[in-house]
Scaffold this motif. Structure first.
Motif, PDB file in Angstrom:
ATOM      1  N   HIS A 602      42.055  78.638  13.916  1.00  0.00           N
ATOM      2  CA  HIS A 602      42.159  80.094  13.809  1.00  0.00           C
ATOM      3  C   HIS A 602      41.293  80.622  12.680  1.00  0.00           C
ATOM      4  CE1 HIS A 602      45.005  81.234  16.839  1.00  0.00           C
ATOM      5  NE2 HIS A 602      45.912  80.355  16.436  1.00  0.00           N
ATOM      6  N   TRP A 603      41.329  79.898  11.573  1.00  0.00           N
ATOM      7  CA  TRP A 603      40.515  80.303  10.423  1.00  0.00           C
ATOM      8  C   TRP A 603      39.038  80.352  10.789  1.00  0.00           C
ATOM      9  CZ3 TRP A 603      37.191  76.555   8.178  1.00  0.00           C
ATOM     10  CH2 TRP A 603      36.482  77.006   7.065  1.00  0.00           C
ATOM     11  N   LEU A 604      38.565  79.307  11.477  1.00  0.00           N
ATOM     12  CA  LEU A 604      37.156  79.237  11.844  1.00  0.00           C
ATOM     13  C   LEU A 604      36.811  80.292  12.889  1.00  0.00           C
ATOM     14  CD1 LEU A 604      34.586  77.680  11.266  1.00  0.00           C
ATOM     15  CD2 LEU A 604      35.219  76.038  13.041  1.00  0.00           C
ATOM     16  N   LEU A 605      37.689  80.472  13.866  1.00  0.00           N
ATOM     17  CA  LEU A 605      37.440  81.466  14.911  1.00  0.00           C
ATOM     18  C   LEU A 605      37.421  82.875  14.325  1.00  0.00           C
ATOM     19  CD1 LEU A 605      39.700  80.021  17.743  1.00  0.00           C
ATOM     20  CD2 LEU A 605      37.220  79.938  17.624  1.00  0.00           C
ATOM     21  N   ASP A 606      38.338  83.133  13.410  1.00  0.00           N
ATOM     22  CA  ASP A 606      38.370  84.450  12.779  1.00  0.00           C
ATOM     23  C   ASP A 606      37.091  84.711  11.990  1.00  0.00           C
ATOM     24  OD1 ASP A 606      40.845  84.923  13.822  1.00  0.00           O
ATOM     25  OD2 ASP A 606      41.946  84.395  12.004  1.00  0.00           O
ATOM     26  N   LEU A 607      36.605  83.671  11.299  1.00  0.00           N
ATOM     27  CA  LEU A 607      35.357  83.824  10.542  1.00  0.00           C
ATOM     28  C   LEU A 607      34.194  84.167  11.468  1.00  0.00           C
ATOM     29  CD1 LEU A 607      35.444  80.905   7.943  1.00  0.00           C
ATOM     30  CD2 LEU A 607      35.617  83.345   7.479  1.00  0.00           C
ATOM     31  N   ILE A 608      34.139  83.447  12.602  1.00  0.00           N
ATOM     32  CA  ILE A 608      33.035  83.673  13.545  1.00  0.00           C
ATOM     33  C   ILE A 608      33.138  85.066  14.145  1.00  0.00           C
ATOM     34  CG2 ILE A 608      32.029  82.928  15.723  1.00  0.00           C
ATOM     35  CD1 ILE A 608      32.950  80.065  14.995  1.00  0.00           C
ATOM     36  N   SER A 609      34.356  85.439  14.577  1.00  0.00           N
ATOM     37  CA  SER A 609      34.544  86.734  15.234  1.00  0.00           C
ATOM     38  C   SER A 609      34.337  87.895  14.270  1.00  0.00           C
ATOM     39  CB  SER A 609      35.955  86.812  15.831  1.00  0.00           C
ATOM     40  OG  SER A 609      36.150  85.782  16.774  1.00  0.00           O
ATOM     41  N   ALA A 610      34.809  87.718  13.049  1.00  0.00           N
ATOM     42  CA  ALA A 610      34.722  88.808  12.077  1.00  0.00           C
ATOM     43  C   ALA A 610      33.369  88.890  11.393  1.00  0.00           C
ATOM     44  CB  ALA A 610      35.818  88.641  11.027  1.00  0.00           C
ATOM     45  N   GLY A 611      32.531  87.882  11.628  1.00  0.00           N
ATOM     46  CA  GLY A 611      31.223  87.898  10.988  1.00  0.00           C
ATOM     47  C   GLY A 611      31.266  87.497   9.530  1.00  0.00           C
ATOM     48  N   SER A 612      32.284  86.697   9.153  1.00  0.00           N
ATOM     49  CA  SER A 612      32.441  86.289   7.752  1.00  0.00           C
ATOM     50  C   SER A 612      31.978  84.865   7.503  1.00  0.00           C
ATOM     51  CB  SER A 612      33.919  86.414   7.336  1.00  0.00           C
ATOM     52  OG  SER A 612      34.388  87.710   7.593  1.00  0.00           O
ATOM     53  N   MET A 613      31.384  84.253   8.496  1.00  0.00           N
ATOM     54  CA  MET A 613      31.011  82.850   8.364  1.00  0.00           C
ATOM     55  C   MET A 613      29.781  82.686   7.463  1.00  0.00           C
ATOM     56  SD  MET A 613      30.397  80.256  11.536  1.00  0.00           S
ATOM     57  CE  MET A 613      30.579  78.479  11.368  1.00  0.00           C
ATOM     58  N   MET A 614      28.902  83.662   7.541  1.00  0.00           N
ATOM     59  CA  MET A 614      27.626  83.543   6.854  1.00  0.00           C
ATOM     60  C   MET A 614      27.561  84.499   5.663  1.00  0.00           C
ATOM     61  SD  MET A 614      26.439  81.393   9.099  1.00  0.00           S
ATOM     62  CE  MET A 614      24.694  81.226   8.744  1.00  0.00           C
ATOM     63  N   THR A 615      26.609  84.215   4.786  1.00  0.00           N
ATOM     64  CA  THR A 615      26.447  85.033   3.594  1.00  0.00           C
ATOM     65  C   THR A 615      25.809  86.381   3.915  1.00  0.00           C
ATOM     66  OG1 THR A 615      26.113  82.989   2.352  1.00  0.00           O
ATOM     67  CG2 THR A 615      25.514  85.052   1.257  1.00  0.00           C
ATOM     68  N   PHE A 616      24.805  86.374   4.787  1.00  0.00           N
ATOM     69  CA  PHE A 616      23.989  87.564   5.010  1.00  0.00           C
ATOM     70  C   PHE A 616      24.199  88.118   6.420  1.00  0.00           C
ATOM     71  CE2 PHE A 616      21.687  84.547   2.235  1.00  0.00           C
ATOM     72  CZ  PHE A 616      21.822  85.252   1.040  1.00  0.00           C
ATOM     73  N   PRO A 617      24.108  89.426   6.596  1.00  0.00           N
ATOM     74  CA  PRO A 617      24.364  90.051   7.906  1.00  0.00           C
ATOM     75  C   PRO A 617      23.439  89.557   9.016  1.00  0.00           C
ATOM     76  CG  PRO A 617      24.373  91.697   6.161  1.00  0.00           C
ATOM     77  CD  PRO A 617      23.887  90.422   5.541  1.00  0.00           C
ATOM     78  N   ASP A 618      22.159  89.325   8.677  1.00  0.00           N
ATOM     79  CA  ASP A 618      21.241  88.879   9.727  1.00  0.00           C
ATOM     80  C   ASP A 618      21.622  87.481  10.224  1.00  0.00           C
ATOM     81  OD1 ASP A 618      20.566  87.826   7.283  1.00  0.00           O
ATOM     82  OD2 ASP A 618      18.398  87.883   7.611  1.00  0.00           O
ATOM     83  N   HIS A 619      22.037  86.615   9.286  1.00  0.00           N
ATOM     84  CA  HIS A 619      22.484  85.288   9.706  1.00  0.00           C
ATOM     85  C   HIS A 619      23.770  85.382  10.526  1.00  0.00           C
ATOM     86  CE1 HIS A 619      20.087  83.822   6.046  1.00  0.00           C
ATOM     87  NE2 HIS A 619      19.479  83.341   7.112  1.00  0.00           N
ATOM     88  N   THR A 620      24.624  86.331  10.176  1.00  0.00           N
ATOM     89  CA  THR A 620      25.873  86.512  10.916  1.00  0.00           C
ATOM     90  C   THR A 620      25.588  86.894  12.367  1.00  0.00           C
ATOM     91  OG1 THR A 620      27.089  87.159   8.933  1.00  0.00           O
ATOM     92  CG2 THR A 620      27.980  87.883  11.052  1.00  0.00           C
ATOM     93  N   ARG A 621      24.707  87.871  12.554  1.00  0.00           N
ATOM     94  CA  ARG A 621      24.349  88.277  13.926  1.00  0.00           C
ATOM     95  C   ARG A 621      23.721  87.112  14.683  1.00  0.00           C
ATOM     96  NH1 ARG A 621      22.621  92.862  11.008  1.00  0.00           N
ATOM     97  NH2 ARG A 621      20.448  92.135  11.098  1.00  0.00           N
ATOM     98  N   MET A 622      22.911  86.366  13.971  1.00  0.00           N
ATOM     99  CA  MET A 622      22.226  85.232  14.584  1.00  0.00           C
ATOM    100  C   MET A 622      23.219  84.171  15.059  1.00  0.00           C
ATOM    101  SD  MET A 622      19.205  83.887  15.231  1.00  0.00           S
ATOM    102  CE  MET A 622      18.501  82.286  15.591  1.00  0.00           C
ATOM    103  N   ILE A 623      24.140  83.774  14.183  1.00  0.00           N
ATOM    104  CA  ILE A 623      25.067  82.695  14.536  1.00  0.00           C
ATOM    105  C   ILE A 623      26.008  83.126  15.648  1.00  0.00           C
ATOM    106  CG2 ILE A 623      26.929  83.194  12.904  1.00  0.00           C
ATOM    107  CD1 ILE A 623      25.510  79.722  13.665  1.00  0.00           C
ATOM    108  N   GLN A 624      26.364  84.397  15.687  1.00  0.00           N
ATOM    109  CA  GLN A 624      27.222  84.878  16.765  1.00  0.00           C
ATOM    110  C   GLN A 624      26.511  84.777  18.111  1.00  0.00           C
ATOM    111  OE1 GLN A 624      28.258  88.775  15.183  1.00  0.00           O
ATOM    112  NE2 GLN A 624      30.305  88.069  14.618  1.00  0.00           N
ATOM    113  N   LYS A 625      25.227  85.075  18.128  1.00  0.00           N
ATOM    114  CA  LYS A 625      24.471  84.954  19.380  1.00  0.00           C
ATOM    115  C   LYS A 625      24.267  83.489  19.762  1.00  0.00           C
ATOM    116  CE  LYS A 625      21.998  89.360  19.232  1.00  0.00           C
ATOM    117  NZ  LYS A 625      20.674  90.043  19.225  1.00  0.00           N
ATOM    118  N   VAL A 626      24.063  82.649  18.748  1.00  0.00           N
ATOM    119  CA  VAL A 626      23.924  81.215  19.023  1.00  0.00           C
ATOM    120  C   VAL A 626      25.181  80.696  19.712  1.00  0.00           C
ATOM    121  CG1 VAL A 626      23.806  78.932  17.953  1.00  0.00           C
ATOM    122  CG2 VAL A 626      22.240  80.734  17.220  1.00  0.00           C
TER     123      VAL A 626
END
Length: 732
Positions: A602-626
């Motif tokens: 749940h912790w990992l899924l929440d990070l991915i869904s909320a965009g909190s996994m990465m430090t920077f917004p561009d990386h967040t958008r990128m990893i979500q698309k990946v």
């Protein structure tokens, strides 16, 4: 006795060639194998283990009768032909053909056996032709065609020494086969000649194709007329890429080479959630205070002691909880790679085993792709697929044919090690490590610098010009099992630009494509630190994706066990409170581990869904698309559904078991009361007898003895039994 004088051997060969003419190689193998079995031949064991051991030595055949040795030849050759048609195990097939030639060499020498050796040897070169097609190395086809021409000439020379029987046998069975090989070889020679100039001047290629096309079609037609369907279709499929090269390649363009780049091939295994906490603690302990020896040092693999790793600074959301990453550096793996003119070029993989905190092992093999053609890049990409061609690889003084088999062996040994290191789980958990190298794999290709080679000179290629180059599809097309011709990627539709993930992180001319099993990073305009970040992003995403993929398999299995698990009843003879307590404890422990994994998930899924996994917004958008292109949404949805079902069923079982435990305690308490009552009754009857003894010795003037005493004791005993029966009826 030589073959020309032995009717039994002649009969075997006649049947063998019936299967060859019908191109039914699999049935030919089974016929030879069954024949050896019926003869109770010692050679049956040899042909029954071809997949495990393809090498057969002369000493293994020396004591066999000639007929059985000939059947070994038939079995080896037929199995090799079948393997070439049905798989990419060309090295294995070549080994079997060499074993078939060994069998012929053991037979008494005669003209037919000599010709059969040339006949079999041609198949080795057919394997080299297929290798050339699969890996887009036209020079392999050319060399093989020259070898086939030599074998054909050698066979023809032997026919001049034939006796009458041999001439007749050759005319009936071998002449058509050699004629077909000649037609096929004529066609392959033409194709090899044209492929050799495909990157030269397009006008020259077009002219040569026009000149050689009639002769090529003649070879195809001759094979078709001779009912050599497989050979004719294989040959015909080699022409279309040449047409595409001739019609579509720009004048003055050259072949693309990766000046600097790399490939990473990863396989994944999932640790059962029952031991993830223990394993994590064990690794932490041996890294913090290294003992002299430890099973998890993986010393038998030649590994270095495990080290603690840190993620890149782009992973702010998970950096702290993912700080317990451990890795082992293993011996390197190497293989000959596109060695034209025996230049001893190798593909050298660094091998690393990584453990991520949530219970996923990644076996990573990384190699540079410097000075590798676009065709060579696709060859390297294919090594990490289930349809890879077997290779002559070396690792830690061991021969390796397929990377998939290498991963299978490493993970199998790791599973045995974990089972021995955590023996208290061995009976409860069938598999502490779940893996499937055919499915749980990922190939990441990084292109840093690309050049165009024109007339032997290299010219730098920009990201923009690369995307408009004729050979651009070679880099971005997903791998496919189908490989019908050299550079047949040119015949396929290029991956649409709408799936390019470059917009979120990289320059507009660059490209990033990914799916569940592979990705390509075309980052020709980025500094090294960006390349490292990007490669790590894909590695971690692939690890997380495969964690959930493998977890789903484990959870499916656990759910099935839980659903089929019946709660014991009071009628079971071997039921006991101790067993029920143990069962509840086991389920509770499993539930606690499952809750921990659920919380982590749940912790990992929440990070991915909320965009909190990465430090920077561009990386967040990128990893979500990946994750989207890796079909992660489907995986984690299924994981959550299965977790909920397991936890619900476990709670049911624990509740039902607890009720049963209470009933069992109540029943045991009643049983104890009855036993106690019975014991008191017996004591009471015994006490009554003592009273009689006291009265009789009291000199009161009367004596109770004999039948009267027995009657009184019996009366009171029966009365107590009746009272106990009534009490038992009241307890039920």
């Amino acid at each position: 006795m030589t073959l020309d004088r032995d009717t039994q051997q002649q009969s075997i060969l006649e049947q063998f060639f019936q299967y060859i003419r019908a191109e039914d190689f699999e049935q030919g193998f089974h016929w030879a194998k069954k024949n050896l079995q019926q003869r109770q031949s010692a050679a049956f064991a040899l042909v029954n283990q071809f997949e495990q051991q393809a090498v057969i030595g002369a000493k293994q055949l020396e004591t066999l009768p000639a007929a059985e040795t000939l059947l070994v030849f038939c079995a080896c050759y037929s199995y090799a032909r079948h393997e070439v048609e049905e798989s990419n195990w060309y090295l294995h097939a070549e080994t079997l053909v060499r074993s078939s030639i060994t069998a012929l060499e053991v037979l008494p020498n005669c003209g037919i056996t000599k010709v059969l050796q040339q006949f079999a040897a041609i198949q080795i070169d057919i394997c080299y032709i297929d290798r050339g097609i699969y890996t887009s190395q036209d020079w392999l086809m050319s060399d093989a065609a020259n070898n086939i021409e030599t074998h054909l000439a050698a066979a023809q020379a032997i026919t001049h020494q034939f006796n009458e029987f041999e001439r007749q046998f050759y005319a009936e069975h071998l002449n058509a086969e050699f004629a077909a090989y000649q037609h096929f070889n004529d066609g392959v020679s033409i194709i090899a000649e044209l492929y050799a100039i495909r990157w030269g001047e397009p006008a020259l290629l077009t002219a040569q194709m026009a000149e050689l096309r009639p002769k090529f079609l003649q070879a195809v037609s001759a094979l078709t007329a001779d009912d050599k369907y497989i050979m004719s279709t294989d040959l015909e499929a080699l022409w279309p890429p040449l047409t595409f090269f001739s019609e579509n390649r720009q004048t003055g363009s050259g072949e693309l080479y990766v000046e600097r780049g790399s490939i990473s091939i990863s396989y994944f295994a999932n640790v059962n959630h029952l031991i993830t906490r223990e394993l994590r603690q064990t690794l932490s302990n041996i890294v913090a205070s290294p003992p002299a020896v430890h099973p998890l040092y993986l010393a038998d693999w030649g590994a270095e002691s495990p080290q603690s790793n840190m993620l890149n600074d782009i992973w702010a959301g998970i950096a702290k909880d993912f700080e317990d990453i451990y890795s082992w550096q293993l011996p390197g793996l190497s293989m000959p790679f596109r060695n034209r003119n025996a230049n001893n070029k190798q593909l050298n993989f660094d091998v690393e085993l990584i453990y991520y905190p949530m219970g996923i092992f990644a076996l990573n093999l990384k190699a540079p792709l410097d000075d590798t053609s676009a065709s060579g890049v696709r060859h390297a990409m294919s090594l990490g697929t289930p349809f890879a061609m077997d290779q002559d690889m070396r690792w830690h003084d061991q021969q390796v044919g397929l990377l998939e088999d290498f991963a299978q062996q490493r993970f199998s040994e790791l599973a045995r090690l974990l089972n021995s290191h955590y023996p208290h789980y061995q009976q409860e958990v069938e598999d502490l490590l779940i893996f499937n190298p055919s499915e749980n794999r990922f190939v990441s290709t990084l292109l840093d610098r690309v050049v165009e080679r024109i007339d032997g000179r290299d010219h730098s290629v920009t990201a923009k010009s690369l995307k408009s180059h004729f050979a651009y599809p070679a880099f971005v097309l997903p791998q496919r099992e189908l490989r019908s011709a050299v550079d047949d990627w040119c015949l396929r539709t290029v991956t649409s630009e709408q799936h390019n993930l470059n917009r979120d992180c990289y320059n507009h001319d660059e490209f990033v494509f990914t799916n569940h099993h592979e990705c390509v990073l075309g980052l020709l305009q980025q500094p090294n630190w960006v390349l490292e970040q990007s490669a790590e992003m894909m590695e971690v995403a692939a690890a997380v994706n495969n964690l959930f993929h493998l977890t789903n398999k484990l959870l499916d299995k656990q759910l099935k066990i839980n659903l089929e698990q019946a709660v014991p009843s009071l009628k079971d003879k071997d039921i006991s409170a101790a067993k029920l307590r143990s069962h509840v404890k086991k389920l509770t422990d499993e539930g606690d581990c499952l809750k921990q994994f659920t919380n982590d998930a749940h912790w990992l899924l929440d990070l991915i869904s909320a965009g909190s996994m990465m430090t920077f917004p561009d990386h967040t958008r990128m990893i979500q698309k990946v994750f989207h292109y890796m079909d992660f949404e489907k995986l984690h949805t299924r994981t959550q559904e299965t977790l909920d079902k397991i936890q619900y069923r476990q709670k049911e079982i624990i509740a039902e078991t607890a009720k049963l435990y209470d009933k069992l305690r109540t029943r045991n308490s009643k049983r104890f009361t009855r036993i106690l009552s019975g014991s008191m009754a017996l004591i009471s009857i015994g006490a009554l007898k003592d009273i009689f003894d006291i009265l009789n010795g009291s000199k009161m003037g009367f004596e109770i003895s004999g039948p009267l005493q027995v009657s009184i004791v019996t009366f009171f005993g029966m009365l107590l039994i009746i009272l106990l029966i009534n009490k038992n009826e009241g307890d039920k």
